[in-house]
Design a protein around this motif. Structure first.
Motif, mmCIF file in Angstrom:
data_model
loop_
_atom_site.group_PDB
_atom_site.id
_atom_site.type_symbol
_atom_site.label_atom_id
_atom_site.label_comp_id
_atom_site.label_asym_id
_atom_site.label_seq_id
_atom_site.Cartn_x
_atom_site.Cartn_y
_atom_site.Cartn_z
ATOM 1 N N ALA A 1 0.826 -1.211 0.000
ATOM 2 C CA ALA A 1 0.000 0.000 0.000
ATOM 3 C C ALA A 1 0.861 1.262 0.000
ATOM 4 O O ALA A 1 0.715 2.134 -0.866
ATOM 5 C CB ALA A 1 -0.943 -0.009 1.200
ATOM 6 N N VAL A 2 1.775 1.372 0.969
ATOM 7 C CA VAL A 2 2.550 2.618 1.070
ATOM 8 C C VAL A 2 3.623 2.692 -0.006
ATOM 9 O O VAL A 2 3.929 3.785 -0.507
ATOM 10 C CB VAL A 2 3.180 2.783 2.469
ATOM 11 C CG1 VAL A 2 2.122 2.844 3.542
ATOM 12 C CG2 VAL A 2 4.200 1.709 2.771
ATOM 13 N N ASP B 1 1.885 3.864 -3.071
ATOM 14 C CA ASP B 1 1.397 5.230 -2.855
ATOM 15 C C ASP B 1 2.518 6.257 -2.933
ATOM 16 O O ASP B 1 2.392 7.279 -3.610
ATOM 17 C CB ASP B 1 0.721 5.328 -1.487
ATOM 18 C CG ASP B 1 -0.769 5.060 -1.574
ATOM 19 O OD1 ASP B 1 -1.201 4.549 -2.622
ATOM 20 O OD2 ASP B 1 -1.491 5.349 -0.609
ATOM 21 N N TYR B 2 3.615 6.010 -2.224
ATOM 22 C CA TYR B 2 4.706 6.978 -2.203
ATOM 23 C C TYR B 2 5.277 7.197 -3.602
ATOM 24 O O TYR B 2 5.554 8.324 -4.015
ATOM 25 C CB TYR B 2 5.814 6.502 -1.258
ATOM 26 C CG TYR B 2 5.431 6.527 0.207
ATOM 27 C CD1 TYR B 2 4.305 7.224 0.639
ATOM 28 C CD2 TYR B 2 6.185 5.856 1.159
ATOM 29 C CE1 TYR B 2 3.959 7.253 1.978
ATOM 30 C CE2 TYR B 2 5.848 5.879 2.506
ATOM 31 C CZ TYR B 2 4.723 6.573 2.907
ATOM 32 O OH TYR B 2 4.379 6.601 4.230
ATOM 33 N N PHE C 1 2.778 9.237 -5.700
ATOM 34 C CA PHE C 1 2.818 10.668 -5.405
ATOM 35 C C PHE C 1 3.997 11.333 -6.122
ATOM 36 O O PHE C 1 3.863 12.400 -6.737
ATOM 37 C CB PHE C 1 2.975 10.903 -3.900
ATOM 38 C CG PHE C 1 1.785 10.480 -3.083
ATOM 39 C CD1 PHE C 1 0.549 10.273 -3.664
ATOM 40 C CD2 PHE C 1 1.916 10.283 -1.715
ATOM 41 C CE1 PHE C 1 -0.540 9.885 -2.909
ATOM 42 C CE2 PHE C 1 0.831 9.897 -0.949
ATOM 43 C CZ PHE C 1 -0.402 9.693 -1.543
ATOM 44 N N ASP D 1 -1.051 9.815 4.850
ATOM 45 C CA ASP D 1 -0.564 9.865 3.469
ATOM 46 C C ASP D 1 -1.286 10.951 2.688
ATOM 47 O O ASP D 1 -0.684 11.865 2.127
ATOM 48 C CB ASP D 1 -0.803 8.518 2.777
ATOM 49 C CG ASP D 1 0.330 7.549 2.991
ATOM 50 O OD1 ASP D 1 1.292 7.928 3.681
ATOM 51 O OD2 ASP D 1 0.246 6.429 2.500
ATOM 52 N N TYR D 2 -2.602 10.810 2.627
ATOM 53 C CA TYR D 2 -3.409 11.749 1.848
ATOM 54 C C TYR D 2 -3.407 13.133 2.481
ATOM 55 O O TYR D 2 -3.320 14.148 1.793
ATOM 56 C CB TYR D 2 -4.847 11.239 1.730
ATOM 57 C CG TYR D 2 -4.948 9.843 1.180
ATOM 58 C CD1 TYR D 2 -4.063 9.402 0.202
ATOM 59 C CD2 TYR D 2 -5.910 8.957 1.636
ATOM 60 C CE1 TYR D 2 -4.141 8.121 -0.300
ATOM 61 C CE2 TYR D 2 -5.996 7.681 1.139
ATOM 62 C CZ TYR D 2 -5.107 7.262 0.168
ATOM 63 O OH TYR D 2 -5.192 5.994 -0.322
ATOM 64 N N ILE E 1 -4.560 11.091 -5.592
ATOM 65 C CA ILE E 1 -5.168 10.522 -4.389
ATOM 66 C C ILE E 1 -6.247 9.514 -4.758
ATOM 67 O O ILE E 1 -6.386 8.469 -4.111
ATOM 68 C CB ILE E 1 -5.727 11.644 -3.485
ATOM 69 C CG1 ILE E 1 -4.554 12.336 -2.796
ATOM 70 C CG2 ILE E 1 -6.700 11.097 -2.461
ATOM 71 C CD1 ILE E 1 -4.943 13.443 -1.861
ATOM 72 N N ALA F 1 -4.351 6.412 -5.779
ATOM 73 C CA ALA F 1 -3.766 5.766 -4.607
ATOM 74 C C ALA F 1 -4.837 5.105 -3.753
ATOM 75 O O ALA F 1 -4.669 3.984 -3.261
ATOM 76 C CB ALA F 1 -3.000 6.800 -3.775
ATOM 77 N N ALA F 2 -5.961 5.804 -3.581
ATOM 78 C CA ALA F 2 -7.050 5.254 -2.760
ATOM 79 C C ALA F 2 -7.661 4.021 -3.407
ATOM 80 O O ALA F 2 -7.972 3.038 -2.726
ATOM 81 C CB ALA F 2 -8.118 6.315 -2.534
ATOM 82 N N MET G 1 -5.344 1.134 -2.706
ATOM 83 C CA MET G 1 -5.442 0.682 -1.313
ATOM 84 C C MET G 1 -6.760 -0.035 -1.063
ATOM 85 O O MET G 1 -6.790 -1.105 -0.445
ATOM 86 C CB MET G 1 -5.321 1.879 -0.364
ATOM 87 C CG MET G 1 -3.900 2.256 -0.002
ATOM 88 S SD MET G 1 -3.865 3.222 1.518
ATOM 89 C CE MET G 1 -2.131 3.630 1.615
ATOM 90 N N ALA H 1 -10.324 9.259 1.673
ATOM 91 C CA ALA H 1 -9.958 9.867 0.400
ATOM 92 C C ALA H 1 -11.100 10.656 -0.224
ATOM 93 O O ALA H 1 -10.871 11.440 -1.155
ATOM 94 C CB ALA H 1 -9.496 8.782 -0.575
#
Length: 765
Positions: A253-254, A257-258, A261, A638-639, A672, A675-676, A679, A709
């Motif tokens: 997940a992270v 996401d990272y 971004f 995160d968001y 976002i 990413a959401a 996740m 999100a």
């Protein structure tokens, strides 16, 4: 757009700049780190958590007594022999023949010992239709599940030859095997599904194969490196399968996401006319900074699990903390190097109609990048632009409606009931052993999970102790806590005795816990309490569930305080705003509360439970609320950090607070959302697994991320900030002496025509 020299400050900017200039060195160091971590970890091996490491309270004391005495209790197994109709009873010839056949078959495997006939132990039900053949598995109890298969096959073979009776096996080893098989199969399914799902969503988000592969590869290498580190750390803090699975979940997940971004910001700057080098430096100074702030916050939240004092939580906390730290470091070091190496080749493998260039043309876009003046630009979102127009026009109404909705969703959490799930709650009717479990409990209430009293005395065979044991056996039944039979096993040399008490209530934990309270609070003091020097802690599954629950409850306050206080301080130092720090905490708590409410509504009250296959659970597994609080509080940052960083960046460039909110929310909406979706999709996979505890974790995480999100970041955050106006940037003078972690923004961060403010002028934020 011009490509003026951009001097940037901060760890993320410096790390990204160094990596971009020393591309091959950065990639080589990362690969070497991953290989070394996995190689050293494999060489060191893994120290796994023992069952005794996970016990607390009286159950922990009972385990310590047995361990100190050198007594290793074997894994007990039971074979239920039950007449298929009322006429077939334990006294009948065919029933006795079946019992004899079972005893002979299990002894013949060479895997068991202490085989006991129900006619000798009086384990025959009151109606005479059921009897229990009991025996122990040879060898270590913790690994008995790996050796029980031949015994199960032998019992199945007896069943084929005796059709008039039902013959089924259950016990510690067979239940562990069932659990391990289900757990392993579930997580294989999750692991095999998660990566393709994430990759598919990234393909849609980026419209290019190479761009989609980069985040997945970064996440996978971070996970592999963390696996090696976990093996090394396990020699200090033992690990288990759950910690590995949670690490995989959080790492994917992270990690994705990272990277998402970072990559989206770099693409946005290139689309705005920046050359690749400048675009990469800006992404490092802005998204890179947001990643560090978010990553440190997540790590702090995960560290909260160390304060529980529970080995399983400590293992999960360390594993999660490590994978987040590794993914964070990889995102601000090797990722810039990879992007620098790839250059425009990151757009290779374009997918027709999915690539942003195609979408811009289809929408009549001009190809300009994000707008700094509050308009959406190509990187914005028409949907969120429309939502924000309403929210910013009526922020008070938007706040009341959104907050009211979330409070209503959270309301069921006030009646949350937690417990360790029994076998039938965990698996429902999906496994045959569940039916066996129910039949044994119906015929012998509490017989499959008896309470166990570990009696330690100076002289276990003294008259006083023998009398106390006899009185205990009698009063356990006369008090109504047990229907018997209460069995005793004495270890003379160690001066220890084990007393097994089937609890009235059986698989109904509420009733069984009432029986446990009677044993602990009434029967034990009236018997063993009268003998000096005698210890008699009560253990067993029901006792373990209660003690574990009690310890978790006592850990809530310190964990909550640690996570909230440190998250508050990090936000305060990172954004230099007391207001933003406070609102960040409040919004995150509201998100967690809503997730709790959904969990209770679905799994405890059964509202919509059929949609996720969760009928009849009736409770939330004990460890989940605290686990969710820590994980969600970390992940929701995160968001939050990403959006607020963009808003603050625009505000420092001279936009009004309202325009900065519009710019920050709309320009981050796409990344976002992507990413959401990743996740939610990954977490939702866990909601499809057979184990109810995994369903609860998956549904809770997916619901919270979705709420976070959308309602939190898209409605509540802009509404609150619009109402506060310039007070968003309130920072008392007496706090100025605190460390300043906020100055990582690039002066070229907003790729739009310069706003009215003087170039480079700082705004008091």
């Amino acid at each position: 757009m011009g490509n003026r020299d951009t001097r940037v400050r901060g760890i993320a900017a410096r790390a990204g700049g160094w990596s971009a200039r020393h591309r091959w060195a950065a990639v080589g160091i990362w690969v070497l780190f991953v290989v070394l971590a996995m190689g050293l970890g494999s060489a060191a091996g893994t120290v796994e958590l023992k069952d005794s490491d996970q016990l607390s309270g009286e159950t922990g004391r009972a385990a310590a007594i047995a361990e100190d005495a050198g007594i290793e209790e074997p894994a007990g197994e039971t074979v239920l022999v039950q007449g298929r109709d009322a006429g077939v009873k334990a006294t009948s010839t065919e029933f006795r023949a079946a019992v004899d056949a079972v005893m002979k078959a299990v002894e013949g495997t060479g895997k068991v010992t202490n085989v006991a006939s129900p006619y000798d132990t009086d384990t025959i039900s009151k109606d005479g239709r059921s009897a229990l053949v009991q025996f122990d598995m040879r060898g270590d109890a913790e690994t008995a599940g790996e050796r029980v298969e031949p015994v199960l096959k032998a019992v199945e073979g007896v069943q084929k030859d005796h059709g008039s009776v039902l013959i089924e096996e259950i016990g510690g080893a067979s239940m562990n095997k069932t659990f391990d098989d289900a757990f392993g199969n579930d997580f294989k399914q999750a692991e095999y599904s998660a990566v393709p799902v994430a990759l598919g969503i990234l393909l849609v988000a980026f419209g290019a194969l190479v761009a989609a592969l980069v985040p997945v590869l970064l996440a996978i290498t971070a996970i592999v490196a963390t696996m090696g580190l976990m093996m090394l750390v396990s020699h200090i803090q033992p690990m288990d399968d759950t910690s590995s699975s949670v690490m995989l979940l959080v790492g994917l997940a992270v990690g994705v996401d990272y990277c998402l971004f970072y990559l989206r910001r770099e693409r946005e700057e290139r689309a705005a006319g920046r050359d690749p080098e400048t675009a990469l430096r800006i992404a490092a100074a802005t998204s890179g900074r947001a990643i560090i702030v978010s990553g440190v916050t997540v790590c702090v939240a995960m560290a909260g699990m160390l304060f529980t004092g529970i080995a399983t939580f400590k293992a999960m906390g360390l594993a999660s903390l490590m994978v987040v730290a590794v993914a964070m470091v990889g995102s601000v070091t090797v990722l810039p190097a990879v992007l620098s190496l790839l250059g425009t080749r990151v757009e290779k493998g374009r997918i027709p109609f999915l690539h942003p260039d195609k979408r811009r043309k289809a929408n009549g876009g001009s190809g300009n990048g994000g707008s700094g003046n509050g308009r959406s630009g190509d990187n914005g979102s028409r949907f969120w632009t429309s939502v924000l127009r309403v929210v910013l026009a009526k922020p008070a109404i938007s706040l009341v409606v959104a907050a009211g909705a979330l409070l209503a969703i959270a309301a069921p959490a006030l009646g949350m009931k937690t417990q360790n799930l029994t076998l039938d709650q965990e698996f429902g009717d999906s496994l045959p052993i569940v039916k066996t479990y129910e039949r044994v409990n119906e015929a012998f209430p509490g017989g499959s999970d008896p309470a166990e009293v570990v009696v330690k005395a100076t002289d276990i065979n003294s008259a006083e102790v023998k009398s106390a044991i006899a009185d205990f056996r009698e009063q356990a039944v006369s008090s109504g806590a047990s229907r018997g039979p209460v069995e005793v096993k004495v270890h003379d040399a160690q001066n220890v005795a084990f007393v097994y008490v089937p609890l009235v209530g059986g698989s109904n934990l509420d009733k069984a816990e009432n029986s446990l309270e009677i044993i602990r609070d009434e029967v034990r003091p009236a018997t063993f309490g009268k003998v000096d020097g005698v210890e008699a802690p009560v253990t067993g599954q029901v006792a373990g569930s209660k003690d574990f629950n009690d310890q978790l409850v006592s850990a809530v306050a310190p964990v909550f305080a640690f996570v909230v206080v440190f998250a508050f301080l990090l936000m305060l130092l990172s954004f230099r705003s007391l207001t933003i720090a406070i609102t960040s905490i409040v919004l995150n708590l509201l998100s967690v509360g809503a997730a709790y409410g959904i969990l209770v509504a679905v799994f405890q009250h059964g509202w919509g439970a059929s949609l996720v296959g969760a009928e009849g659970v009736g409770a939330i597994i004990t460890w989940l609320p605290l686990f969710l609080f820590v994980i969600l509080f970390g992940l929701s940052m995160d968001y939050h950090v990403f959006v607020v960083s963009r808003i603050r960046e625009a505000r420092m460039r001279g936009l009004t607070t309202r325009d900065a909110i519009q710019h920050g929310v709309v320009t981050t909406a796409g990344v976002i959302t992507s990413a959401a979706v990743i996740m939610v999709a990954v977490f939702a996979i866990f909601g499809t697994l057979s184990m109810q505890s995994m369903k609860q974790m998956g549904v809770g995480l997916a619901a919270a991320v979705l709420i976070d999100a959308t309602i939190i970041r898209g409605v509540l955050l802009p509404a609150v900030m619009a109402l506060l106006g310039e007070r968003n940037w309130y920072f008392p003078k007496w706090l100025n002496r605190l460390p300043d972690l906020s100055h990582d923004e690039s002066p070229e961060a907003v790729s739009s025509p310069p706003p009215p403010a003087v170039e480079g002028e700082r705004v008091g934020v």
